[in-house]
Design a protein around this motif. Structure first.
Motif, short mmCIF file in Angstrom:
data_model
loop_
_atom_site.label_atom_id
_atom_site.label_comp_id
_atom_site.label_asym_id
_atom_site.label_seq_id
_atom_site.Cartn_x
_atom_site.Cartn_y
_atom_site.Cartn_z
N ARG A 55 0.87 -1.16 0.01
CA ARG A 55 -0.20 0.00 -0.04
C ARG A 55 0.98 1.26 -0.04
O ARG A 55 0.48 2.09 -0.78
N TRP A 56 1.92 1.22 0.87
CA TRP A 56 2.64 2.51 1.02
C TRP A 56 4.28 2.03 1.05
O TRP A 56 4.84 1.63 2.01
N PRO A 57 4.79 1.80 -0.24
CA PRO A 57 6.23 1.26 -0.41
C PRO A 57 7.12 2.25 0.34
O PRO A 57 8.09 1.42 0.76
N ALA A 58 7.03 3.50 0.82
CA ALA A 58 8.19 3.84 1.46
C ALA A 58 8.27 3.37 2.80
O ALA A 58 9.29 3.13 3.49
N LEU A 59 7.09 3.48 3.44
CA LEU A 59 6.90 2.95 4.82
C LEU A 59 7.34 1.43 4.83
O LEU A 59 8.02 1.01 5.86
N GLY A 60 6.84 0.77 3.79
CA GLY A 60 7.34 -0.78 3.73
C GLY A 60 8.90 -0.83 3.74
O GLY A 60 9.20 -1.84 4.60
N ARG A 61 9.53 -0.19 3.15
CA ARG A 61 10.90 -0.26 3.32
C ARG A 61 11.55 -0.16 4.37
O ARG A 61 12.39 -0.36 4.96
N VAL A 62 10.89 0.96 5.37
CA VAL A 62 11.41 1.27 6.47
C VAL A 62 11.22 0.02 7.52
O VAL A 62 12.02 -0.41 8.33
N LEU A 63 9.93 -0.54 7.51
CA LEU A 63 9.49 -1.74 8.17
C LEU A 63 10.17 -2.75 7.90
O LEU A 63 10.62 -3.65 9.08
N LEU A 64 10.76 -3.12 6.78
CA LEU A 64 11.20 -4.40 6.29
C LEU A 64 12.83 -4.37 6.45
O LEU A 64 13.46 -5.28 6.17
N SER A 65 13.34 -3.17 6.06
CA SER A 65 14.75 -3.06 6.09
C SER A 65 15.37 -1.87 6.83
O SER A 65 16.58 -1.66 6.60
N ALA A 66 14.62 -1.43 7.85
CA ALA A 66 15.23 -0.17 8.70
C ALA A 66 15.66 0.97 7.66
O ALA A 66 16.51 1.70 8.10
N GLY A 67 15.17 1.08 6.50
CA GLY A 67 15.70 2.02 5.61
C GLY A 67 17.04 1.98 4.94
O GLY A 67 17.56 2.74 4.42
N LEU A 68 17.63 0.66 5.14
CA LEU A 68 19.17 0.46 4.83
C LEU A 68 19.01 0.02 3.18
O LEU A 68 20.07 -0.03 2.60
N SER A 69 17.84 -0.47 2.75
CA SER A 69 17.78 -0.66 1.23
C SER A 69 16.41 0.05 0.76
O SER A 69 15.48 -0.13 1.45
N ARG A 70 16.81 0.59 -0.52
CA ARG A 70 15.66 1.03 -1.10
C ARG A 70 14.95 0.39 -2.20
O ARG A 70 14.01 0.83 -2.59
N ARG A 71 15.51 -0.95 -2.32
CA ARG A 71 14.62 -1.70 -3.40
C ARG A 71 14.31 -3.15 -2.79
O ARG A 71 14.66 -3.36 -1.70
N ALA A 72 13.22 -3.58 -3.36
CA ALA A 72 12.71 -4.78 -2.97
C ALA A 72 13.78 -5.78 -3.66
O ALA A 72 14.20 -5.61 -4.88
N PRO A 73 14.06 -7.00 -3.00
CA PRO A 73 15.05 -7.83 -3.80
C PRO A 73 14.26 -8.68 -4.80
O PRO A 73 13.20 -8.56 -5.05
N VAL A 74 15.13 -8.57 -6.06
CA VAL A 74 14.60 -9.26 -7.23
C VAL A 74 15.37 -10.69 -7.32
O VAL A 74 16.63 -10.75 -7.09
N TYR A 75 14.44 -11.68 -7.65
CA TYR A 75 15.15 -13.13 -7.48
C TYR A 75 14.98 -13.52 -8.84
O TYR A 75 13.89 -13.52 -9.70
N ALA A 76 16.25 -14.06 -9.36
CA ALA A 76 16.21 -14.37 -10.82
C ALA A 76 15.90 -15.96 -11.11
O ALA A 76 16.09 -16.84 -9.84
N PRO A 77 15.13 -16.55 -11.95
CA PRO A 77 14.71 -17.81 -11.94
C PRO A 77 16.14 -18.67 -12.08
O PRO A 77 17.07 -18.11 -12.59
N PRO A 78 16.02 -20.03 -11.65
CA PRO A 78 17.22 -20.83 -11.58
C PRO A 78 17.38 -21.07 -13.11
O PRO A 78 16.42 -20.93 -13.95
N ARG A 79 18.72 -20.99 -13.50
CA ARG A 79 19.20 -21.46 -14.94
C ARG A 79 19.06 -23.05 -15.26
O ARG A 79 19.18 -23.84 -14.78
#
Length: 79
Positions: A55-79
């Protein structure tokens, strides 16, 4: 990789701190109760934080990474 590690560790730290806070003033066996409270609290915190992040991406970043990361992790499919 850094983003996913931070987003995993921060909810665990919050869960441990809240689990320890829940024990203050209670006469409970330390081991089992702390483990259960920590796991439940961590899972609940992570679920709520993910919902907030949608709902609120900026607040979610603070709650999930204490503001240390600005991006959501991206997971690459296995090769």
């Amino acid at each position: 990789m850094y983003d996913s590690i931070v987003r995993t560790v921060v909810p665990v730290i919050v869960g441990v701190l809240l689990g320890q806070a829940a024990r203050i003033g209670l006469d409970l066996p330390a081991g089992a109760v702390t483990e259960v409270v920590t796991v439940v609290t961590t899972g609940a915190y992570y679920a709520v934080a993910r919902l907030v992040e949608q709902r609120w991406p900026a607040l979610g970043r603070v709650l999930l990474s204490a503001g240390l990361s600005r991006r959501a992790p991206v997971y690459a499919p296995p090769r």
